[in-house]
Design a protein around this motif. Structure first.
Motif, mmCIF file in Angstrom:
data_model
loop_
_atom_site.group_PDB
_atom_site.id
_atom_site.type_symbol
_atom_site.label_atom_id
_atom_site.label_comp_id
_atom_site.label_asym_id
_atom_site.label_seq_id
_atom_site.Cartn_x
_atom_site.Cartn_y
_atom_site.Cartn_z
ATOM 1 N N SER A 262 0.833 -1.210 0.000
ATOM 2 C CA SER A 262 0.000 0.000 0.000
ATOM 3 C C SER A 262 0.864 1.256 0.000
ATOM 4 O O SER A 262 0.549 2.244 -0.667
ATOM 5 C CB SER A 262 -0.903 0.037 1.237
ATOM 6 O OG SER A 262 -2.066 -0.684 0.995
ATOM 7 N N LYS B 95 0.734 4.153 -2.773
ATOM 8 C CA LYS B 95 0.081 5.446 -2.500
ATOM 9 C C LYS B 95 0.975 6.544 -1.933
ATOM 10 O O LYS B 95 0.600 7.712 -1.991
ATOM 11 C CB LYS B 95 -1.059 5.238 -1.490
ATOM 12 C CG LYS B 95 -2.173 4.354 -1.986
ATOM 13 C CD LYS B 95 -3.201 4.202 -0.875
ATOM 14 C CE LYS B 95 -4.200 3.101 -1.149
ATOM 15 N NZ LYS B 95 -4.911 2.725 0.078
ATOM 16 N N TYR C 213 0.358 10.672 -2.665
ATOM 17 C CA TYR C 213 -0.255 11.583 -1.693
ATOM 18 C C TYR C 213 0.763 12.383 -0.871
ATOM 19 O O TYR C 213 0.386 13.277 -0.128
ATOM 20 C CB TYR C 213 -1.146 10.798 -0.714
ATOM 21 C CG TYR C 213 -2.291 10.052 -1.346
ATOM 22 C CD1 TYR C 213 -3.004 10.589 -2.418
ATOM 23 C CD2 TYR C 213 -2.683 8.798 -0.874
ATOM 24 C CE1 TYR C 213 -4.064 9.912 -3.004
ATOM 25 C CE2 TYR C 213 -3.746 8.106 -1.443
ATOM 26 C CZ TYR C 213 -4.428 8.678 -2.512
ATOM 27 O OH TYR C 213 -5.471 7.992 -3.070
ATOM 28 N N PRO D 266 -6.432 11.658 0.870
ATOM 29 C CA PRO D 266 -6.681 10.365 0.209
ATOM 30 C C PRO D 266 -8.163 10.127 -0.104
ATOM 31 O O PRO D 266 -8.477 9.314 -0.956
ATOM 32 C CB PRO D 266 -6.203 9.335 1.238
ATOM 33 C CG PRO D 266 -5.347 10.077 2.188
ATOM 34 C CD PRO D 266 -5.857 11.487 2.208
ATOM 35 N N ALA E 146 -5.630 6.545 4.379
ATOM 36 C CA ALA E 146 -5.169 5.704 3.267
ATOM 37 C C ALA E 146 -4.710 4.332 3.741
ATOM 38 O O ALA E 146 -4.172 3.549 2.948
ATOM 39 C CB ALA E 146 -4.030 6.406 2.535
#
Lengths: 104, 460
Positions: free
Chosen positions: B32, B36, B40, B135, B155
């Protein structure tokens, strides 16, 4: 309501006091930002605070002390103290020169 | 579903029963993060030993679970920047009390999260390393200053996050990111090792997925500390004791219900609060002191304390020199210097500290009659990127509903109370209690969360 203005010369004096180098353009912008912030802050003058004491801290704890004893765990070794120093010499921090003589 | 999407409580249960191995949770978390984090801009630095540390913590309170830490908490041998260029290469030689206790309880620092530089702001846009994106909707800001911590939770890039609040910096980003934010009473948690901003208000706390998780994490580090003389000397309670409690008979005052421009958020809140009445609490509208003056009090006190606290950054012992301060920090240091200078201290600083007393007095009156006060945490949904540009008072105005309780040192919790289906953005409700009465705020916030549909993790 009084509009508090701080002019560019005052801004430069404040910058000197705060040890913050600023350019002419920055001092112009800062004067404008000061005006915006002080316009909000000046609203305080409408509050009625006659016979009101100041609050400097909210817990009201008084005279919090500890025993006057060296706590090794709170102390740095010389190496730790110097670990982040941008400049060092012979185990000391190297600081900018603040005194000058006619020779230099 | 991946294991990093679990709450702290769910993960602890799964680890205890043996249905989850901590390695698996970290594998999912790593994926993850790769997916991400860059997108972000949440973590500024990582603890590369996190997984290794976690494996050794099976028999601890937090069992090696991954926790994000706002980058203004000093962590030994991990960079700690306060999102400033000045501290870009700073490696603390000691650990903050909060992170030390967190680690001792078996929490593992995953990495350090982005914030407004020096925690000056409510958007993360003053960070010297770029803003964090929300997010829930990346066209929008996460709020701040603990925007990175709130985004990390939203997130699922951690199971919970450590944050700090001076006036809104936990609860506002928690609200904007659809998470829970718990700001304890001032003095409930040690400030030792937190890069000081405004020392009479700075309060470490938690951003989490649920109220329950916030309690489990706060349990690991709350309580007296001989290294912070402003800490409350009484031991902290077990905060999880206040979960799943009957709220029958509790009196809840709805404040700031008639402020101009807040009609929409207040109407939605009033609807959602009906559930508390159904649970037997008494909810009614009550008049609190107009919060507008609290903006000014906060601005004066904060700028004054900032100019003093940030005087230590001289570029000699650590960090770069003062030319590297960003625009926001320069503005605040200089305004504080001005406010404290001869002739102006009486006019601004002393006056602000007197008006501060008016707020303390007002809350004291209100808490004679009410157990908990509630209002929206923020005047609206998360603002769009670039919203703070050109507005030296952006944060102060966004935090209008939180400043009065912050300057008074009160504990508060923000929990989601609405999600907009179009934008996927959230509103948060701020439950505030009297000094040292986190128990009351937790009871009501927990009951509210469990009996409404807005918590993402409880309602997935």
């Amino acid at each position: 309501m009084s509009k508090k203005q701080v002019d560019q010369n005052q801004i430069k004096d404040i910058a000197k006091l705060a040890h913050i180098p600023i350019s002419d353009i920055e001092s112009q912008q800062l004067a404008k930002d000061f005006a915006k912030t002080l316009a909000v802050v000046d609203q305080l003058k409408t509050a009625d605070v006659s016979r009101i004491d100041s609050t400097h801290q909210v817990t009201a704890f008084k005279n919090v002390t500890r025993e006057d004893k060296v706590d090794e765990s709170l102390s740095f070794t010389q190496a730790e103290a110097l670990a982040n120093a941008p400049q060092q010499k012979d185990g000391f921090f190297l600081v900018p020169k603040v005194l000058t003589t006619e020779d230099n | 579903m991946t294991f990093n999407q679990l709450t702290i409580k769910e993960a602890l249960d799964a680890l205890t029963s043996g249905s989850l191995k901590i390695e698996k949770l970290y594998q999912d978390l790593d994926l993850s993060i790769q997916d991400k984090n860059k997108l972000y801009n949440i973590y500024l630095n990582f603890n590369t030993d996190a997984k290794k540390e976690a494996k050794l913590l099976e028999n601890t309170q937090l069992k090696g679970l991954p926790i994000a830490v706002k980058d203004n908490f000093c962590s030994k041998n991990l960079p700690t920047t306060a999102s400033s260029k000045i501290l870009e290469n700073f490696i603390p030689q000691y650990e903050s009390t909060v992170t030390k206790r967190l680690q001792k309880a078996g929490g593992v620092i995953v990495g350090k999260t982005n914030l407004d530089a020096w925690a000056h702001g409510s958007s993360t846009e003053t960070s010297d390393f770029g803003p964090t994106l929300n997010p829930r909707n990346p066209d929008h800001l996460p709020g701040g200053s603990s925007g990175g911590s709130a985004a990390a939770v939203a997130a699922d890039l951690c199971l919970a996050a450590i944050a700090s609040e001076t006036a809104g910096s936990i609860r506002q980003p928690a609200a904007w990111c659809g998470t829970v934010g718990l700001k304890p009473s001032y003095g409930r948690v040690s400030r030792f090792g937190v890069i000081a901003m405004a020392s009479s208000m700075d309060t470490p706390g938690v951003i989490s997925k649920t109220v329950e998780d916030a309690c489990l994490v706060l349990n690991s580090f709350a309580g007296p500390d001989s290294r912070d003389a402003t800490c409350y000397q009484n031991p902290a309670p077990d905060f999880s004791k206040f979960l799943d409690q009957d709220i029958k008979g509790l009196k809840i005052g709805l404040i700031y219900h008639d402020l101009e421009g807040l009609e929409e958020v207040n109407e939605k809140l009033a609807q959602e609060l009906a559930v508390l009445s159904q649970l037997g609490a008494k909810v009614e509208k009550v008049q609190a002191l107009d919060p507008h003056h609290a903006i000014a009090v906060y601005t004066v006190v904060q700028r004054a304390e900032v100019s003093s606290n940030l005087a230590r950054f001289d570029g000699v012992r650590y960090g770069k020199d003062r030319a590297f301060f960003g625009d926001e920090a320069k503005r605040r240091i200089m305004l504080g210097t001005f406010i404290l200078s001869k002739g102006y201290a009486e006019q601004y600083y002393n006056l602000a500290q007197k008006v501060r007393t008016l707020y303390l007095n007002d809350f004291a009156q209100l808490f004679k009659k009410y157990d908990v006060l509630v209002s929206p945490s923020s005047p609206g949904f998360a603002k769009k990127l670039d919203a703070s540009a050109g507005s030296p008072m952006f944060g102060e105005l966004e935090d209008i509903l939180l400043e009065a309780s912050s300057i008074s040192g009160l504990p508060g919790i923000s929990v989601p109370y609405y999600r907009d289906p179009q934008s996927n953005l959230f509103l948060g409700a701020n439950f505030v209690a009297a000094m040292w009465r986190e128990d009351l705020a937790i009871k009501v916030a927990d009951a509210f969360e469990k009996n409404t549909k807005w918590n993402t993790w409880r309602n997935r």
